[in-house]
Scaffold this motif. Structure first.
Motif, PDB file in Angstrom:
ATOM      1  N   GLY A 219       0.666  -1.217  -0.045  1.00 13.03           N
ATOM      2  CA  GLY A 219       0.107  -0.027  -0.079  1.00 13.03           C
ATOM      3  C   GLY A 219       0.902   1.237  -0.012  1.00 13.03           C
ATOM      4  O   GLY A 219       0.324   2.524   0.194  1.00 13.03           O
ATOM      5  N   GLU A 220       2.147   1.111  -0.276  1.00 10.57           N
ATOM      6  CA  GLU A 220       3.074   2.391  -0.267  1.00 10.57           C
ATOM      7  C   GLU A 220       3.025   3.024  -1.382  1.00 10.57           C
ATOM      8  O   GLU A 220       3.843   4.161  -1.742  1.00 10.57           O
ATOM      9  N   ILE A 221       2.576   2.371  -2.458  1.00 10.83           N
ATOM     10  CA  ILE A 221       2.494   3.129  -3.926  1.00 10.83           C
ATOM     11  C   ILE A 221       0.910   3.332  -4.299  1.00 10.83           C
ATOM     12  O   ILE A 221       0.377   2.607  -4.204  1.00 10.83           O
ATOM     13  N   VAL A 222       0.797   4.484  -4.621  1.00  9.55           N
ATOM     14  CA  VAL A 222      -0.716   5.013  -5.247  1.00  9.55           C
ATOM     15  C   VAL A 222      -0.578   5.385  -6.627  1.00  9.55           C
ATOM     16  O   VAL A 222       0.330   6.240  -7.023  1.00  9.55           O
ATOM     17  N   ILE A 223      -1.510   4.886  -7.369  1.00 12.10           N
ATOM     18  CA  ILE A 223      -1.468   5.322  -8.839  1.00 12.10           C
ATOM     19  C   ILE A 223      -2.761   6.312  -9.100  1.00 12.10           C
ATOM     20  O   ILE A 223      -4.135   5.582  -8.999  1.00 12.10           O
ATOM     21  N   LEU A 224      -2.478   7.391  -9.566  1.00 13.72           N
ATOM     22  CA  LEU A 224      -3.724   8.236  -9.997  1.00 13.72           C
ATOM     23  C   LEU A 224      -3.742   7.889 -11.603  1.00 13.72           C
ATOM     24  O   LEU A 224      -2.937   8.351 -12.366  1.00 13.72           O
ATOM     25  N   GLU A 225      -4.945   7.454 -12.046  1.00 12.40           N
ATOM     26  CA  GLU A 225      -4.998   7.094 -13.317  1.00 12.40           C
ATOM     27  C   GLU A 225      -5.399   8.309 -14.079  1.00 12.40           C
ATOM     28  O   GLU A 225      -5.315   8.612 -15.402  1.00 12.40           O
ATOM     29  N   GLN A 226      -5.687   9.473 -13.413  1.00 17.52           N
ATOM     30  CA  GLN A 226      -5.814  10.797 -13.931  1.00 17.52           C
ATOM     31  C   GLN A 226      -5.343  11.907 -12.995  1.00 17.52           C
ATOM     32  O   GLN A 226      -5.467  11.966 -11.898  1.00 17.52           O
ATOM     33  N   PHE A 227      -4.421  12.582 -13.774  1.00 16.33           N
ATOM     34  CA  PHE A 227      -3.668  13.619 -12.895  1.00 16.33           C
ATOM     35  C   PHE A 227      -4.558  14.631 -12.240  1.00 16.33           C
ATOM     36  O   PHE A 227      -5.709  15.148 -12.982  1.00 16.33           O
ATOM     37  N   CYS A 228      -4.247  14.706 -10.743  1.00 14.54           N
ATOM     38  CA  CYS A 228      -5.064  16.080 -10.347  1.00 14.54           C
ATOM     39  C   CYS A 228      -4.256  16.590  -9.250  1.00 14.54           C
ATOM     40  O   CYS A 228      -2.994  15.798  -8.759  1.00 14.54           O
ATOM     41  N   PRO A 229      -4.147  17.758  -8.698  1.00 13.23           N
ATOM     42  CA  PRO A 229      -3.372  18.067  -7.508  1.00 13.23           C
ATOM     43  C   PRO A 229      -3.728  17.144  -6.467  1.00 13.23           C
ATOM     44  O   PRO A 229      -4.868  17.088  -5.972  1.00 13.23           O
ATOM     45  N   TRP A 230      -2.597  16.560  -5.713  1.00 12.60           N
ATOM     46  CA  TRP A 230      -2.911  15.422  -4.754  1.00 12.60           C
ATOM     47  C   TRP A 230      -2.212  15.547  -3.409  1.00 12.60           C
ATOM     48  O   TRP A 230      -2.642  15.051  -2.390  1.00 12.60           O
ATOM     49  N   LYS A 231      -1.119  16.649  -3.258  1.00 14.55           N
ATOM     50  CA  LYS A 231      -0.376  16.478  -2.235  1.00 14.55           C
ATOM     51  C   LYS A 231      -1.330  17.009  -0.961  1.00 14.55           C
ATOM     52  O   LYS A 231      -0.971  16.210  -0.042  1.00 14.55           O
ATOM     53  N   GLU A 232      -1.882  17.822  -1.124  1.00 16.41           N
ATOM     54  CA  GLU A 232      -2.610  18.643   0.217  1.00 16.41           C
ATOM     55  C   GLU A 232      -3.566  17.678   0.588  1.00 16.41           C
ATOM     56  O   GLU A 232      -3.766  17.058   1.803  1.00 16.41           O
ATOM     57  N   HIS A 233      -4.336  16.777  -0.503  1.00 18.41           N
ATOM     58  CA  HIS A 233      -5.337  16.083  -0.065  1.00 18.41           C
ATOM     59  C   HIS A 233      -4.759  14.566   0.428  1.00 18.41           C
ATOM     60  O   HIS A 233      -5.595  14.022   1.133  1.00 18.41           O
ATOM     61  N   LEU A 234      -3.710  14.106  -0.015  1.00 13.83           N
ATOM     62  CA  LEU A 234      -3.177  12.910   0.383  1.00 13.83           C
ATOM     63  C   LEU A 234      -2.878  12.937   2.094  1.00 13.83           C
ATOM     64  O   LEU A 234      -3.244  11.977   2.834  1.00 13.83           O
ATOM     65  N   TYR A 235      -2.412  14.007   2.580  1.00 10.78           N
ATOM     66  CA  TYR A 235      -2.104  14.144   3.821  1.00 10.78           C
ATOM     67  C   TYR A 235      -3.494  14.190   4.704  1.00 10.78           C
ATOM     68  O   TYR A 235      -3.664  13.302   5.853  1.00 10.78           O
ATOM     69  N   GLU A 236      -4.576  14.664   4.365  1.00 15.69           N
ATOM     70  CA  GLU A 236      -5.798  14.504   4.820  1.00 15.69           C
ATOM     71  C   GLU A 236      -6.525  13.397   4.959  1.00 15.69           C
ATOM     72  O   GLU A 236      -7.130  12.773   5.969  1.00 15.69           O
TER      73      GLU A 236
END
Length: 327
Positions: A219-236
């Motif tokens: 579970g240490e690798i996450v794949i976004l099939e469509q790009f979007c801003p992710w950093k801030e959301h990931l922590y939350e």
């Protein structure tokens, strides 16, 4: 009957400029008459009074200048509200819905807090003379430059009539409407951005995080099939799911239709990452990188090891796995 909004006459500021604009986003105040006056008779005759009157009741009066006033957005905040914050606190959810249309209650709660923290709170602080920093410049922090003129409150202040120009009440009112339209447009653009772009991005990131083990068991690798801003959301999202710090790499498609592998910073805004790409491969490109890694279709790995690229999802996935396996 046509409703009437009243705010003070004379020089204007960012908080009441936005407060009036926000009120006019509500159906009942859409066509309201605006009166700018310090006359108590005009306050009495108005349906809502902002930034003047020395009263706050959350119904008609929304002023913050009285000595005993200490209202904040909620118990989680310490910034005293201005007229903008007061109007937003009481009408913010309806204002957001007037801009975005139908919004679920869950999303509305998220946007209501987000817009206050990212936009309105700074106006409250500025109008109440609250510094962003606990330590003042003369106690060790020295600003490199002055940005007052390009801040929204600074721009609004500059829209007041000049001291040696037309200082008539009519000209002040004309300039106020211009300032209100300016800050109101910025506010609406912000809300639209959060509602139509920022919030949908969170849904995509959460879906990818929930499916993370389908591409790599840990579970240490996450794949976004469509790009979007992710950093801030990931922590939350990690916090919501109780998996803080687990994600080490994010894979996504870039604007050129190639794949990228990005490390995850230890915290938002940090340059230190949780796990870097292989040190032996950093700074290499194209065929040299493909040969050294044994992964066909590689494009690059940055010399600092925080991001890399390849032609296929399979290739960046292999680079991420190598990053996890390195000692």
């Amino acid at each position: 009957m046509v409703k009437q909004i009243c705010t003070h006459s004379g020089s204007f500021h960012a908080d009441e400029s936005l407060a009036v604009y926000m009120l006019r986003l509500l159906p009942e105040y859409k066509d309201a008459k605006l009166v700018r006056s310090r006359d108590p008779k005009d306050w009495e005759e108005s349906d809502i009074v902002v930034d003047v009157g020395a009263q706050y009741d959350g119904v008609k009066y929304f002023d913050h200048h009285q000595r005993e006033f200490m209202e904040t957005f909620s118990s989680d905040f310490h910034t005293k509200l201005s007229s903008a914050g007061l109007v937003y606190k009481h009408f913010g959810k309806r204002i957001i819905k007037s801009i975005l249309g139908d919004v679920s209650e869950e999303d509305l709660d998220v946007l209501y807090l987000r817009v206050y923290k990212q936009f309105v709170e700074a106006l409250d602080a500025n109008d109440n003379g609250i510094s962003k920093y606990d330590i003042k410049d003369d106690m060790g922090i020295k600003a490199r430059f002055n940005d007052n003129a390009i801040s929204i409150p600074g721009i609004i202040s500059g829209m007041n009539p000049s001291w040696n120009g037309d200082s008539s009440a009519e000209n002040f009112d004309k300039c106020f409407l211009k300032a209100s339209a300016f800050i109101g447009s910025a506010f609406v653009t912000l809300v639209e951005g959060y509602g139509n772009s920022w919030l949908p991005a969170k849904s995509l990131v959460k879906e990818a995080v929930l499916n993370r083990k389908s591409c790599y068991e840990s579970g240490e690798i996450v794949i976004l099939e469509q790009f979007c801003p992710w950093k801030e959301h990931l922590y939350e999202i990690e916090k919501e799911l109780g998996i803080q710090g687990q994600t080490k790499f994010i894979l996504f498609v870039d604007s050129s239709n190639s794949w990228r592998v990005s490390t995850v910073p230890v915290s938002s805004g940090s340059f230190e990452f949780r796990r870097g790409l292989p040190k032996a491969l950093r700074g290499l490109r194209d065929e040299q990188l493909s040969e050294a890694s044994g992964v066909p279709g590689c494009v690059f790995i940055h010399a600092a090891g925080f991001i890399g690229g390849a032609k296929t999802k399979e290739a960046v996935l292999q680079l991420a796995k190598m990053g996890l396996e390195q000692q």
